[in-house]
Design an enzyme around this catalytic site. Structure first.
Site, PDB file in Angstrom:
ATOM      1  N   TRP A 291      58.785  31.198  15.983  1.00  0.00           N
ATOM      2  CA  TRP A 291      57.829  32.197  15.471  1.00  0.00           C
ATOM      3  C   TRP A 291      58.592  33.199  14.607  1.00  0.00           C
ATOM      4  CZ3 TRP A 291      52.823  32.579  14.802  1.00  0.00           C
ATOM      5  CH2 TRP A 291      51.949  31.902  15.633  1.00  0.00           C
ATOM      6  N   TRP A 320      37.670  49.735   7.579  1.00  0.00           N
ATOM      7  CA  TRP A 320      38.355  50.311   8.739  1.00  0.00           C
ATOM      8  C   TRP A 320      37.862  51.736   8.944  1.00  0.00           C
ATOM      9  CZ3 TRP A 320      40.700  46.509  11.152  1.00  0.00           C
ATOM     10  CH2 TRP A 320      41.229  45.442  10.417  1.00  0.00           C
ATOM     11  N   TRP A 373      45.062  48.104  10.687  1.00  0.00           N
ATOM     12  CA  TRP A 373      46.270  47.587  11.350  1.00  0.00           C
ATOM     13  C   TRP A 373      47.540  48.157  10.714  1.00  0.00           C
ATOM     14  CZ3 TRP A 373      49.436  44.775   8.055  1.00  0.00           C
ATOM     15  CH2 TRP A 373      48.842  44.303   6.871  1.00  0.00           C
ATOM     16  N   TRP A 396      51.279  42.057  13.769  1.00  0.00           N
ATOM     17  CA  TRP A 396      50.100  42.906  13.537  1.00  0.00           C
ATOM     18  C   TRP A 396      48.981  42.141  12.847  1.00  0.00           C
ATOM     19  CZ3 TRP A 396      48.056  47.262  15.264  1.00  0.00           C
ATOM     20  CH2 TRP A 396      48.866  48.055  16.064  1.00  0.00           C
TER      21      TRP A 396
HETATM   22  C1  LIG Z   1      52.076  43.660  17.144  1.00  0.00           C
HETATM   23  C2  LIG Z   1      53.444  43.051  17.297  1.00  0.00           C
HETATM   24  C3  LIG Z   1      54.539  43.640  16.678  1.00  0.00           C
HETATM   25  C4  LIG Z   1      55.810  43.066  16.810  1.00  0.00           C
HETATM   26  N1  LIG Z   1      56.879  43.650  16.179  1.00  0.00           N
HETATM   27  C5  LIG Z   1      58.107  43.083  16.251  1.00  0.00           C
HETATM   28  C6  LIG Z   1      59.213  43.645  15.578  1.00  0.00           C
HETATM   29  O1  LIG Z   1      59.119  44.655  14.879  1.00  0.00           O
HETATM   30  N2  LIG Z   1      60.422  43.042  15.717  1.00  0.00           N
HETATM   31  C7  LIG Z   1      60.583  41.907  16.480  1.00  0.00           C
HETATM   32  O2  LIG Z   1      61.713  41.391  16.573  1.00  0.00           O
HETATM   33  N3  LIG Z   1      59.554  41.333  17.094  1.00  0.00           N
HETATM   34  C8  LIG Z   1      58.321  41.885  17.024  1.00  0.00           C
HETATM   35  N4  LIG Z   1      57.271  41.306  17.676  1.00  0.00           N
HETATM   36  C9  LIG Z   1      57.481  40.030  18.383  1.00  0.00           C
HETATM   37  C10 LIG Z   1      57.860  40.151  19.868  1.00  0.00           C
HETATM   38  O3  LIG Z   1      57.015  41.045  20.518  1.00  0.00           O
HETATM   39  C11 LIG Z   1      59.315  40.583  20.088  1.00  0.00           C
HETATM   40  O4  LIG Z   1      60.178  39.804  19.291  1.00  0.00           O
HETATM   41  C12 LIG Z   1      59.701  40.378  21.552  1.00  0.00           C
HETATM   42  O5  LIG Z   1      58.878  41.151  22.379  1.00  0.00           O
HETATM   43  C13 LIG Z   1      61.149  40.775  21.735  1.00  0.00           C
HETATM   44  O6  LIG Z   1      61.514  40.646  23.068  1.00  0.00           O
HETATM   45  P1  LIG Z   1      62.609  39.605  23.513  1.00  0.00           P
HETATM   46  O7  LIG Z   1      63.798  39.710  22.646  1.00  0.00           O
HETATM   47  O8  LIG Z   1      62.806  39.784  24.968  1.00  0.00           O
HETATM   48  O9  LIG Z   1      61.881  38.231  23.210  1.00  0.00           O
HETATM   49  P2  LIG Z   1      62.017  36.766  23.806  1.00  0.00           P
HETATM   50  O10 LIG Z   1      60.744  36.434  24.471  1.00  0.00           O
HETATM   51  O11 LIG Z   1      63.251  36.570  24.572  1.00  0.00           O
HETATM   52  O12 LIG Z   1      62.083  35.883  22.474  1.00  0.00           O
HETATM   53  C14 LIG Z   1      63.315  35.565  21.828  1.00  0.00           C
HETATM   54  C15 LIG Z   1      63.299  36.020  20.402  1.00  0.00           C
HETATM   55  O13 LIG Z   1      62.313  35.320  19.678  1.00  0.00           O
HETATM   56  C16 LIG Z   1      61.750  36.182  18.693  1.00  0.00           C
HETATM   57  N5  LIG Z   1      60.322  36.338  18.972  1.00  0.00           N
HETATM   58  C17 LIG Z   1      59.721  36.270  20.161  1.00  0.00           C
HETATM   59  N6  LIG Z   1      58.390  36.408  20.024  1.00  0.00           N
HETATM   60  C18 LIG Z   1      58.152  36.561  18.716  1.00  0.00           C
HETATM   61  C19 LIG Z   1      56.981  36.737  17.940  1.00  0.00           C
HETATM   62  N7  LIG Z   1      55.762  36.758  18.477  1.00  0.00           N
HETATM   63  N8  LIG Z   1      57.112  36.900  16.608  1.00  0.00           N
HETATM   64  C20 LIG Z   1      58.317  36.857  16.023  1.00  0.00           C
HETATM   65  N9  LIG Z   1      59.459  36.687  16.704  1.00  0.00           N
HETATM   66  C21 LIG Z   1      59.391  36.525  18.029  1.00  0.00           C
HETATM   67  C22 LIG Z   1      62.469  37.514  18.800  1.00  0.00           C
HETATM   68  O14 LIG Z   1      63.525  37.518  17.871  1.00  0.00           O
HETATM   69  C23 LIG Z   1      62.980  37.480  20.218  1.00  0.00           C
HETATM   70  O15 LIG Z   1      64.127  38.287  20.422  1.00  0.00           O
HETATM   71  C24 LIG Z   1      55.975  41.876  17.570  1.00  0.00           C
HETATM   72  C25 LIG Z   1      54.860  41.299  18.194  1.00  0.00           C
HETATM   73  C26 LIG Z   1      53.615  41.881  18.071  1.00  0.00           C
HETATM   74  C27 LIG Z   1      52.451  41.242  18.749  1.00  0.00           C
END
Ligand SMILES: Cc1cc2nc3c(=O)[nH]c(=O)nc-3n(C[C@H](O)[C@H](O)[C@H](O)COP(=O)(O)OP(=O)(O)OC[C@H]3O[C@@H](n4cnc5c(N)ncnc54)[C@H](O)[C@@H]3O)c2cc1C
Length: 479
Positions: A291, A320, A373, A396
């Site tokens: 992702w 909005w 958003w 978002w």
């Molecule tokens: C509204 C919204 C805003 C977000 N903003 C950001 C942001 O600014 N920066 C950010 O890095 N992630 C963002 N995310 C994605 C995700 O929430 C975070 O990457 C995740 O919570 C980070 O925690 P983790 O490192 O423990 O993830 P883990 O669950 O351990 O996942 C491993 C890695 O995969 C990537 N990842 C995981 N989920 C997603 C996802 N849905 N989209 C893209 N990459 C993902 C991240 O690099 C993460 O560190 C957002 C998600 C939402 C819904």
């Protein structure tokens, strides 16, 4: 002939291990490192103070690691990127630099900055040599049968799987220690790290930022710990915000303290580096990394997302609501919906929010409150330690149903149901919304549900969830 040098320009890649540009620079000859600090540009990009403080702290560590390799580090403050090309001109005239090495960055302003630097350097027969490092696969290399970029995650992922079957991307070797250089760079130094750090620390006094330890060794330790202890349960644990069921590596990936190749190699270590998925946890974590990959590729292929445009142009017409008071309640975690308030307060207190709760909070703002958003995207960017344009914008737009492969507009999460499902014991809510800590597991998700007069020091829900859901569906349908 006098000694020439290679220049490695560090940006969002503050590490020395598995670093494409650093490896190539050091292979080409004696190397000098450069880091440009651009506080005004960071502000323009809404980078959070907690993220910058984390960056500056990691930079101090990187300087030490580079010193151990005898690589001198030049740190220069240039408030806006538009002034960087002139700085390079000055630098290549004073230091005998052959070429400049850096890893590609994918935002529109980053690409423009590099293009201008490239043009400036070319006039002096020098090159800015760029490497793919931030993504598993070079951008523009994952294409559908019509040679067009994918706009749907499932198909993108399938092609990534096929590519991985041909071999996992390999990590670069560690750079070796070079001979000490007989070069004095102090005349070019304008190292403001400590002053800047003090400024940013002042801005985040109320945040628990010290929990975010820096260092490559620390990030690699977190990665190993996650793979050894959490991967097996990741598929279910990742959705439970009360647990530490995820890697918490996003902040490290975003400023490049750890690389995406290191993550993928660790994920398949048990399979000796072969792409063989052997558990649901492994598959689910891989998909999350993809992702991340998907949104990085989208950022590059569809620059409009860098310019605050919705991915699906027709959603530009959605009306909005302008409601600054409601927006403020959401920002401060005072909505009267416990799971939302817990999430928003977690972010204000730590710079991080659990992914499930990010989705719930984003959908609540863009659907139940029907607030643009982009206002939520900006607030997240200003407060997240892992703020990343590609992932934040992607997340978002997914929640607001304006993006690639977004959730259909009529599917609106009910935050209370989500809360009951993913925080059944109310532990997460208790941690962040202390006013509700004494409530039992049933009541805590909707403390005013039974309409009894309350002595709670906690706001009543700011909207009716059912009515606001219908209002959102109507607004999406009729635009
Ligand atoms: C509204 C919204 C805003 C977000 N903003 C950001 C942001 O600014 N920066 C950010 O890095 N992630 C963002 N995310 C994605 C995700 O929430 C975070 O990457 C995740 O919570 C980070 O925690 P983790 O490192 O423990 O993830 P883990 O669950 O351990 O996942 C491993 C890695 O995969 C990537 N990842 C995981 N989920 C997603 C996802 N849905 N989209 C893209 N990459 C993902 C991240 O690099 C993460 O560190 C957002 C998600 C939402 C819904």
């Amino acid at each position: 002939m006098s000694q020439t040098y290679q220049l490695i320009w560090f940006r969002q890649d503050l590490r020395i291990l598995d670093h494409a540009a650093l490896w190539h620079a050091t292979q080409a000859g004696p190397t000098i490192a450069l880091v440009v600090l651009s506080p005004s540009q960071w502000q323009k990009h809404d980078d959070a103070a907690i993220k910058i403080e984390f960056y500056l702290r990691q930079l101090q560590q990187l300087k030490q690691q580079l010193a151990d390799l005898n690589i001198p580090v030049l740190v220069q403050t240039i408030p806006f990127w538009k002034d960087i090309p002139d700085f390079f001109l000055h630098l290549i005239q004073k230091l005998n630099i052959e070429n400049i090495y850096a890893n590609i960055e994918l935002g529109i302003n980053e690409l423009k900055r590099d293009q201008t630097v490239q043009q400036q350097l070319n006039q002096h027969k020098k090159e800015l040599i760029l490497f793919h490092d931030r993504t598993l696969f070079p951008v523009a290399s994952i294409r559908n049968q019509s040679n067009l970029p994918y706009q749907v995650f499932g198909a993108f992922k399938k092609t990534c799987y096929q590519r991985l079957q041909h071999g996992l991307p390999q990590c670069y070797p560690s750079p070796t220690k070079q001979q000490p250089l007989s070069l004095d760079i102090s005349a070019f130094q304008q190292d403001d790290i400590q002053t800047l750090q003090r400024d940013y620390i002042k801005q985040i006094q109320d945040t628990n930022f010290s929990q975010w330890q820096v260092g490559e060794a620390h990030a690699l330790m977190l990665l190993d710990q996650f793979i050894d202890e959490c991967l097996n349960d990741y598929k279910t644990a990742r959705d439970l915000p009360a647990l530490s069921g995820t890697s918490q590596l996003s902040a490290y990936l975003n400023i490049g303290i750890i690389s995406i190749r290191q993550c993928i190699q660790a994920l398949f270590r048990q399979q000796h580096g072969h792409f063989e998925i052997q558990s649901e946890g492994q598959q689910t974590w891989l998909d999350e990394l993809l992702w991340r990959e998907f949104y990085q590729h989208i950022l590059f292929d569809f620059p409009k997302v860098s310019k605050h445009h919705p991915f699906q142009s027709h959603t530009q017409k959605i009306c909005w609501r302008e409601d600054p008071i409601a927006l403020k309640k959401w920002q401060q975690g005072q909505t009267g919906i416990p799971i939302i308030d817990a999430g928003m307060r977690q972010m204000l207190a730590t710079g991080w929010m659990h992914n499930r709760v990010r989705m719930i909070c984003a959908m609540f703002l863009s659907k139940n409150l029907l607030i643009d958003w982009r206002k939520g995207e900006q607030w997240f960017m200003r407060h997240l330690i892992d703020g990343d344009l590609a992932a934040n914008n992607g997340g978002w737009q997914w929640c607001a149903s304006t993006g690639t492969d977004a959730v259909p507009y009529f599917r609106v999460f009910n935050p209370t149901t989500q809360s009951q499902k993913f925080d059944p014991e109310g532990e997460y809510i208790r941690k962040w919304v202390s006013e509700l800590a004494h409530l039992d597991n049933k009541i805590i998700h909707e403390p005013y549900a039974r309409n009894q007069p309350s002595t709670l020091d906690y706001p009543e829900p700011m909207v009716d969830l059912k009515a606001s859901r219908l209002r959102a569906i109507e607004a999406f349908k009729s635009h």
